[in-house]
Design an enzyme around this catalytic site. Structure first.
Site, PDB file in Angstrom:
ATOM      1  N   ARG A 160       0.710  -1.203  -0.165  1.00 46.24           N
ATOM      2  CA  ARG A 160      -0.044   0.097   0.219  1.00 46.24           C
ATOM      3  C   ARG A 160       1.071   1.069   0.031  1.00 46.24           C
ATOM      4  O   ARG A 160       1.944   1.305   0.690  1.00 46.24           O
ATOM      5  CB  ARG A 160      -0.815   0.072   0.999  1.00 46.24           C
ATOM      6  CG  ARG A 160      -2.237  -0.863   1.168  1.00 46.24           C
ATOM      7  CD  ARG A 160      -3.029  -0.009   0.232  1.00 46.24           C
ATOM      8  NE  ARG A 160      -4.696  -0.882   0.282  1.00 46.24           N
ATOM      9  CZ  ARG A 160      -4.774  -1.790  -0.591  1.00 46.24           C
ATOM     10  NH1 ARG A 160      -3.869  -2.497  -1.542  1.00 46.24           N
ATOM     11  NH2 ARG A 160      -6.147  -2.422  -0.500  1.00 46.24           N
ATOM     12  N   GLU A 194      -2.174   7.947  -4.023  1.00 44.52           N
ATOM     13  CA  GLU A 194      -2.522   7.321  -5.501  1.00 44.52           C
ATOM     14  C   GLU A 194      -4.136   7.603  -5.837  1.00 44.52           C
ATOM     15  O   GLU A 194      -4.886   7.631  -4.910  1.00 44.52           O
ATOM     16  CB  GLU A 194      -2.211   5.969  -5.688  1.00 44.52           C
ATOM     17  CG  GLU A 194      -2.829   4.783  -4.773  1.00 44.52           C
ATOM     18  CD  GLU A 194      -2.527   3.474  -5.030  1.00 44.52           C
ATOM     19  OE1 GLU A 194      -3.292   2.739  -5.442  1.00 44.52           O
ATOM     20  OE2 GLU A 194      -1.310   3.122  -4.830  1.00 44.52           O
ATOM     21  N   HIS A 200      -0.881  -0.021  -9.590  1.00 43.24           N
ATOM     22  CA  HIS A 200      -1.638  -0.554  -8.643  1.00 43.24           C
ATOM     23  C   HIS A 200      -2.058  -1.970  -9.460  1.00 43.24           C
ATOM     24  O   HIS A 200      -3.499  -2.223  -9.365  1.00 43.24           O
ATOM     25  CB  HIS A 200      -2.753   0.095  -7.978  1.00 43.24           C
ATOM     26  CG  HIS A 200      -3.155  -0.285  -6.700  1.00 43.24           C
ATOM     27  ND1 HIS A 200      -3.084   0.426  -5.434  1.00 43.24           N
ATOM     28  CD2 HIS A 200      -3.211  -1.776  -6.333  1.00 43.24           C
ATOM     29  CE1 HIS A 200      -3.639  -0.429  -4.452  1.00 43.24           C
ATOM     30  NE2 HIS A 200      -3.659  -1.661  -4.999  1.00 43.24           N
TER      31      HIS A 200
END
Length: 325
Positions: free
Chosen positions: A239, A268, A286
């Site tokens: 993360r 993000e 991601h």
């Protein structure tokens, strides 16, 4: 009467069809990112929500959505949920673990190999038309075989990553909140538990796979980067926020570490623009769990949670089971 649910982001049509057999649906196939106020309005009269990390479920939202009974994340991470607020408002919070372990482990290795062997850097150079001869010192990278792999966050994904190291003859070090059982350590390529400081100083390649929470915020910052080898490679498939991105940029610029591979970022999908100026960082948006089979399994797992919670009484993947009692 069927319960009403919100599908807060675009998902597979077959999952929408499946949910429509159980619920009255409002879906978002346009994939709009709702503002907090828009999300609040969409949840009026809804008993459930299937969501992703873009939906922030906190006390303010829950105070204005009294009919909401369950929120189900299409992700293993759940840092977008305020679990205490969910429990206080008697809202079940669920995630979608396990179904993405192997795919995420595959991608961690893809990102590690691309970063250590300077794959994207050399491809950009080639595409720009610079290649006119072979050189003995062209894009020298770091070997994986026979090196030391450090894993911070030795849960199911971390153990899957460690298992893959056996083909490279690597020594595996790990740091975790608690030590694995001896048989788990053996299964994970005989991984050895060490302190975080020892791991940072000894590992040639470090992969981060720990969940994000206030306790893990900036687990890797300037002090930790200073402990790493100048030749080390850092990979984050966990993360954003686990790494201090500003400190990492400074370390990559100064040569404190050799390279980084990042699938996640602070704030993000926005991220620090200086990453784009650095040749020694591999950037992906991601996508560690992004195979069709796995993303479909994640969506179905999130759907299972909603069906179980609103139709059967108890979902399998409850993060705050005290609500049930």
């Amino acid at each position: 009467m069927q319960a009403k649910i919100l599908i807060a982001r675009a998902i597979f049509s077959e999952v929408i069809k499946r949910l429509s057999d159980h619920f009255e649906l409002e879906s978002n196939q346009e994939d709009v990112i709702f503002t907090p106020e828009e999300l609040r309005q969409r949840l009026q009269g809804k008993q459930g929500m299937l969501c992703t990390a873009s939906a922030k479920v906190n006390g303010d939202l829950l105070a204005h959505t009294p009919e909401l009974k369950v929120v189900s994340n299409m992700a293993v991470g759940y840092d977008n949920f305020d679990l205490r607020a969910c429990t206080d408002h008697k809202v079940l919070a669920c995630n979608s673990p396990d179904v993405l372990n192997e795919t995420t482990a595959d991608f961690a290795w893809a990102l590690l190999m691309a970063t250590a062997r300077r794959v994207t850097e050399s491809e950009h150079w080639l595409r720009a038309g610079h290649w006119d001869r072979w050189r003995y010192d062209g894009f020298l990278g770091a070997d994986l075989h026979g090196s030391t792999l450090g894993i911070i966050g030795m849960g199911r994904i971390g153990q899957a990553i460690a298992r893959r190291s056996s083909g490279f003859g690597m020594q595996v070090l790990y740091h975790n909140r608690s030590r694995l059982l001896p048989e788990q350590e053996a299964a994970a390529n005989h991984a050895r538990y060490v302190s975080k400081a020892e791991l940072l100083g000894a590992a040639d390649h470090i992969i981060l796979v720990l969940p994000y929470s206030p306790n893990t915020h900036h687990t890797i910052g300037a002090a930790e980067l200073a402990l790493m080898k100048p030749s080390a490679v850092l990979i984050n498939v966990a993360r954003g926020g686990i790494v201090d991105d500003i400190a990492l940029i400074a370390a990559l610029k100064s040569g404190k570490i050799a390279a980084a591979g990042l699938d996640v970022f602070e704030n993000e999908p926005k991220f620090h623009p200086e990453f784009l100026t650095l040749p020694n960082v591999v950037l992906t948006p991601h996508i560690a769990s992004a195979s069709r089979n796995t993303r479909l399994a994640m969506a179905n797992c999130a759907a299972d949670n909603l069906i179980a919670a609103l139709c059967k009484g108890r979902p399998q993947n409850v993060l705050n089971p005290e609500v049930l009692t």
